[in-house]
Design a protein around this motif. Sequence first.
Motif, PDB file in Angstrom:
ATOM      1  N   THR A  63       1.255  -3.544 -10.697  1.00 45.38           N
ATOM      2  CA  THR A  63       0.438  -2.634  -9.881  1.00 45.38           C
ATOM      3  C   THR A  63      -0.198  -3.417  -8.748  1.00 45.38           C
ATOM      4  OG1 THR A  63      -0.063  -1.306 -11.848  1.00 45.38           O
ATOM      5  CG2 THR A  63      -1.445  -0.967  -9.909  1.00 45.38           C
ATOM      6  N   PRO A  64       0.246  -3.202  -7.504  1.00 44.81           N
ATOM      7  CA  PRO A  64      -0.277  -4.004  -6.387  1.00 44.81           C
ATOM      8  C   PRO A  64      -1.562  -3.430  -5.806  1.00 44.81           C
ATOM      9  CG  PRO A  64       1.468  -2.572  -5.604  1.00 44.81           C
ATOM     10  CD  PRO A  64       1.339  -2.307  -7.082  1.00 44.81           C
ATOM     11  N   HIS A  65      -2.448  -4.315  -5.389  1.00 47.23           N
ATOM     12  CA  HIS A  65      -3.675  -3.950  -4.687  1.00 47.23           C
ATOM     13  C   HIS A  65      -3.809  -4.904  -3.500  1.00 47.23           C
ATOM     14  CE1 HIS A  65      -5.233  -1.601  -8.181  1.00 47.23           C
ATOM     15  NE2 HIS A  65      -4.539  -2.506  -8.866  1.00 47.23           N
ATOM     16  N   LEU A  66      -4.047  -4.372  -2.321  1.00 49.61           N
ATOM     17  CA  LEU A  66      -4.274  -5.204  -1.140  1.00 49.61           C
ATOM     18  C   LEU A  66      -5.763  -5.177  -0.827  1.00 49.61           C
ATOM     19  CD1 LEU A  66      -2.985  -6.923   1.110  1.00 49.61           C
ATOM     20  CD2 LEU A  66      -2.863  -4.836   2.486  1.00 49.61           C
ATOM     21  N   ALA A  67      -6.384  -6.358  -0.782  1.00 50.58           N
ATOM     22  CA  ALA A  67      -7.829  -6.443  -0.561  1.00 50.58           C
ATOM     23  C   ALA A  67      -8.162  -6.413   0.924  1.00 50.58           C
ATOM     24  CB  ALA A  67      -8.377  -7.734  -1.189  1.00 50.58           C
ATOM     25  N   THR A  68      -9.230  -5.697   1.261  1.00 47.40           N
ATOM     26  CA  THR A  68      -9.680  -5.616   2.649  1.00 47.40           C
ATOM     27  C   THR A  68     -11.201  -5.668   2.695  1.00 47.40           C
ATOM     28  OG1 THR A  68      -9.396  -4.396   4.727  1.00 47.40           O
ATOM     29  CG2 THR A  68      -9.833  -3.093   2.753  1.00 47.40           C
ATOM     30  N   LEU A  69     -11.754  -5.619   3.911  1.00 45.61           N
ATOM     31  CA  LEU A  69     -13.199  -5.749   4.100  1.00 45.61           C
ATOM     32  C   LEU A  69     -13.975  -4.730   3.273  1.00 45.61           C
ATOM     33  CD1 LEU A  69     -13.281  -6.276   7.978  1.00 45.61           C
ATOM     34  CD2 LEU A  69     -13.528  -8.014   6.205  1.00 45.61           C
ATOM     35  N   SER A  70     -15.042  -5.198   2.641  1.00 46.27           N
ATOM     36  CA  SER A  70     -15.794  -4.358   1.710  1.00 46.27           C
ATOM     37  C   SER A  70     -16.474  -3.183   2.390  1.00 46.27           C
ATOM     38  CB  SER A  70     -16.845  -5.207   0.986  1.00 46.27           C
ATOM     39  OG  SER A  70     -16.232  -6.269   0.295  1.00 46.27           O
ATOM     40  N   TRP A  71     -16.918  -3.367   3.637  1.00 48.73           N
ATOM     41  CA  TRP A  71     -17.708  -2.300   4.259  1.00 48.73           C
ATOM     42  C   TRP A  71     -16.887  -1.062   4.586  1.00 48.73           C
ATOM     43  CZ3 TRP A  71     -16.912  -0.402   9.184  1.00 48.73           C
ATOM     44  CH2 TRP A  71     -16.182  -1.182  10.069  1.00 48.73           C
ATOM     45  N   PHE A  72     -15.544  -1.183   4.606  1.00 45.11           N
ATOM     46  CA  PHE A  72     -14.709   0.003   4.803  1.00 45.11           C
ATOM     47  C   PHE A  72     -14.953   1.039   3.708  1.00 45.11           C
ATOM     48  CE2 PHE A  72     -11.359  -2.638   7.213  1.00 45.11           C
ATOM     49  CZ  PHE A  72     -11.950  -2.320   8.430  1.00 45.11           C
ATOM     50  N   PHE A  73     -15.315   0.554   2.508  1.00 42.08           N
ATOM     51  CA  PHE A  73     -15.490   1.464   1.372  1.00 42.08           C
ATOM     52  C   PHE A  73     -16.870   2.120   1.359  1.00 42.08           C
ATOM     53  CE2 PHE A  73     -12.179  -1.519   0.270  1.00 42.08           C
ATOM     54  CZ  PHE A  73     -11.203  -0.695  -0.264  1.00 42.08           C
ATOM     55  N   LYS A  74     -17.670   1.806   2.359  1.00 42.67           N
ATOM     56  CA  LYS A  74     -18.969   2.453   2.501  1.00 42.67           C
ATOM     57  C   LYS A  74     -18.904   3.636   3.470  1.00 42.67           C
ATOM     58  CE  LYS A  74     -21.331  -1.913   1.535  1.00 42.67           C
ATOM     59  NZ  LYS A  74     -22.263  -2.948   2.053  1.00 42.67           N
ATOM     60  N   CYS A 121       0.812  -1.221   0.000  1.00 45.54           N
ATOM     61  CA  CYS A 121       0.000   0.000   0.000  1.00 45.54           C
ATOM     62  C   CYS A 121       0.840   1.262   0.000  1.00 45.54           C
ATOM     63  CB  CYS A 121      -0.940   0.014   1.211  1.00 45.54           C
ATOM     64  SG  CYS A 121      -2.022  -1.418   1.283  1.00 45.54           S
ATOM     65  N   THR A 122       2.147   1.114   0.056  1.00 41.77           N
ATOM     66  CA  THR A 122       3.043   2.265   0.017  1.00 41.77           C
ATOM     67  C   THR A 122       4.259   1.910  -0.838  1.00 41.77           C
ATOM     68  OG1 THR A 122       4.615   1.778   1.829  1.00 41.77           O
ATOM     69  CG2 THR A 122       2.430   2.545   2.477  1.00 41.77           C
ATOM     70  N   GLU A 123       5.093   2.898  -1.071  1.00 39.20           N
ATOM     71  CA  GLU A 123       6.344   2.667  -1.795  1.00 39.20           C
ATOM     72  C   GLU A 123       7.536   2.701  -0.849  1.00 39.20           C
ATOM     73  OE1 GLU A 123       7.046   1.801  -4.860  1.00 39.20           O
ATOM     74  OE2 GLU A 123       4.925   1.660  -5.394  1.00 39.20           O
ATOM     75  N   ALA A 124       7.268   2.525   0.447  1.00 32.96           N
ATOM     76  CA  ALA A 124       8.342   2.619   1.442  1.00 32.96           C
ATOM     77  C   ALA A 124       9.429   1.577   1.227  1.00 32.96           C
ATOM     78  CB  ALA A 124       7.762   2.485   2.855  1.00 32.96           C
ATOM     79  N   THR A 125       9.057   0.389   0.756  1.00 31.82           N
ATOM     80  CA  THR A 125      10.060  -0.659   0.521  1.00 31.82           C
ATOM     81  C   THR A 125      10.439  -0.767  -0.951  1.00 31.82           C
ATOM     82  OG1 THR A 125       8.301  -2.325   0.362  1.00 31.82           O
ATOM     83  CG2 THR A 125       9.318  -1.996   2.534  1.00 31.82           C
ATOM     84  N   GLY A 126       9.937   0.156  -1.764  1.00 32.91           N
ATOM     85  CA  GLY A 126      10.322   0.192  -3.175  1.00 32.91           C
ATOM     86  C   GLY A 126       9.701  -0.889  -4.028  1.00 32.91           C
ATOM     87  N   PHE A 127       8.414  -1.195  -3.804  1.00 32.85           N
ATOM     88  CA  PHE A 127       7.768  -2.278  -4.553  1.00 32.85           C
ATOM     89  C   PHE A 127       7.859  -2.062  -6.059  1.00 32.85           C
ATOM     90  CE2 PHE A 127       4.372  -4.491  -6.662  1.00 32.85           C
ATOM     91  CZ  PHE A 127       4.296  -5.710  -6.013  1.00 32.85           C
ATOM     92  N   SER A 128       7.579  -0.849  -6.531  1.00 30.16           N
ATOM     93  CA  SER A 128       7.553  -0.602  -7.975  1.00 30.16           C
ATOM     94  C   SER A 128       8.928  -0.764  -8.627  1.00 30.16           C
ATOM     95  CB  SER A 128       7.009   0.802  -8.261  1.00 30.16           C
ATOM     96  OG  SER A 128       7.843   1.788  -7.679  1.00 30.16           O
ATOM     97  N   LYS A 129       9.992  -0.607  -7.846  1.00 30.51           N
ATOM     98  CA  LYS A 129      11.340  -0.807  -8.379  1.00 30.51           C
ATOM     99  C   LYS A 129      11.733  -2.280  -8.341  1.00 30.51           C
ATOM    100  CE  LYS A 129      12.999   3.802  -7.062  1.00 30.51           C
ATOM    101  NZ  LYS A 129      13.972   4.579  -6.245  1.00 30.51           N
ATOM    102  N   ILE A 130      11.267  -2.993  -7.326  1.00 34.08           N
ATOM    103  CA  ILE A 130      11.582  -4.412  -7.205  1.00 34.08           C
ATOM    104  C   ILE A 130      10.781  -5.234  -8.210  1.00 34.08           C
ATOM    105  CG2 ILE A 130      11.513  -6.406  -5.640  1.00 34.08           C
ATOM    106  CD1 ILE A 130      11.896  -4.448  -3.324  1.00 34.08           C
ATOM    107  N   PHE A 131       9.520  -4.826  -8.429  1.00 36.59           N
ATOM    108  CA  PHE A 131       8.654  -5.518  -9.389  1.00 36.59           C
ATOM    109  C   PHE A 131       8.141  -4.496 -10.411  1.00 36.59           C
ATOM    110  CE2 PHE A 131       8.212  -8.008  -5.434  1.00 36.59           C
ATOM    111  CZ  PHE A 131       8.641  -9.244  -5.887  1.00 36.59           C
TER     112      PHE A 131
END
Length: 330
Positions: free
Chosen positions: A131-142, A117-127
């Motif tokens: 494009t990463p997406h982390l799934a979480t509980l649906s009701w948070f988006f309400k 969910c962040t670029e703190a560890t450099g995900f976009s450079k390592i991979f």
Amino acid sequence: MPYFKQPKYLQSLMLLQWPLSYLAMFWILQPFSIYLLFTCLWPLPVLYFAWFFLDWKTPEKGGRRSAWVRKWCAWTHIRDYFPIMIQKTKDLSPEHNYLMGVHPHGLLTFGAFCNFCTEATGFSKIFPGITPHLATLSWFFKIPFVREYLMAKGVCSVSQPAIDYLLSHGPGNLVGIVVGGVGEALQSVPNTTTLILQKRKGFVRTALQHGAHLVPTFTFGETEVYDQVVFHKDSWMYKFQRRFRGIFGFYFCVFYGPPQLKEEKILTLAPFLFPSLLAVGEPLPLPKIEKPSQEMVEKYHALYMDALCKLFDQHKTQYGCSETQKLLFL
């Protein structure tokens, strides 16, 4: 020495703002918006809530990520608190979509959050190209405002339509699912490697339907950052936890960190300073089958568990686990 004067005070403050920011949006920003309805600034909340309902489907259609939010320096301070790291064993080709199993859940999934969910560890450079997406509980988006903050970091709903959308678009999309779910949180205590996975097969079926590659991951240290009070199944507190989950979708866990003043045994919610490393395993290619049979799902589920065990065994001795320690699947 008082805790606020210790060298890690800044990292601790940034770590604290992470959950407090959500609470502030819920308990302060939303009531304030309602208050504005009765002032001369009433058009502002009216416009937002009108747009909120018009934008209702966005969390299930890839969300609305912000590269600026993902690069906030606050996330690097959280990374440095533990610290949190990521290690790949194989490249992920941007020509495919991926469904990633995230293990274990832990209590607050610090490792998965910081890495995906962040670029703190450099995900976009390592991979690159992924494009990463982390799934979480649906009701948070309400929840107004909270949904915007989540989507900005690349978090998506764990609902089937949201996952189907991401895996049917791309290529280069990666959806991370904490397969053990909130049930694993109750088992998150130090020195345990128990995963709820034996009967969790829906993610394999979804990967087969889209021909997405399955990627196992294991976050070493995720269960070490807090101690948890585990209640007996016959206790009233355990029954309360079950009822709480039935209402809100997650467990009310009683956990604590180390005392900050050694001369006073005062426990806090600050996590233990335990290094966290998320090991990303080799992707498991899957055929695209619109209606996979149960036998096919069972086959690739077994292959996935074998790959996860292999990943764990390859790295366990480097990160505090004994040579004899094994993953236990429930």
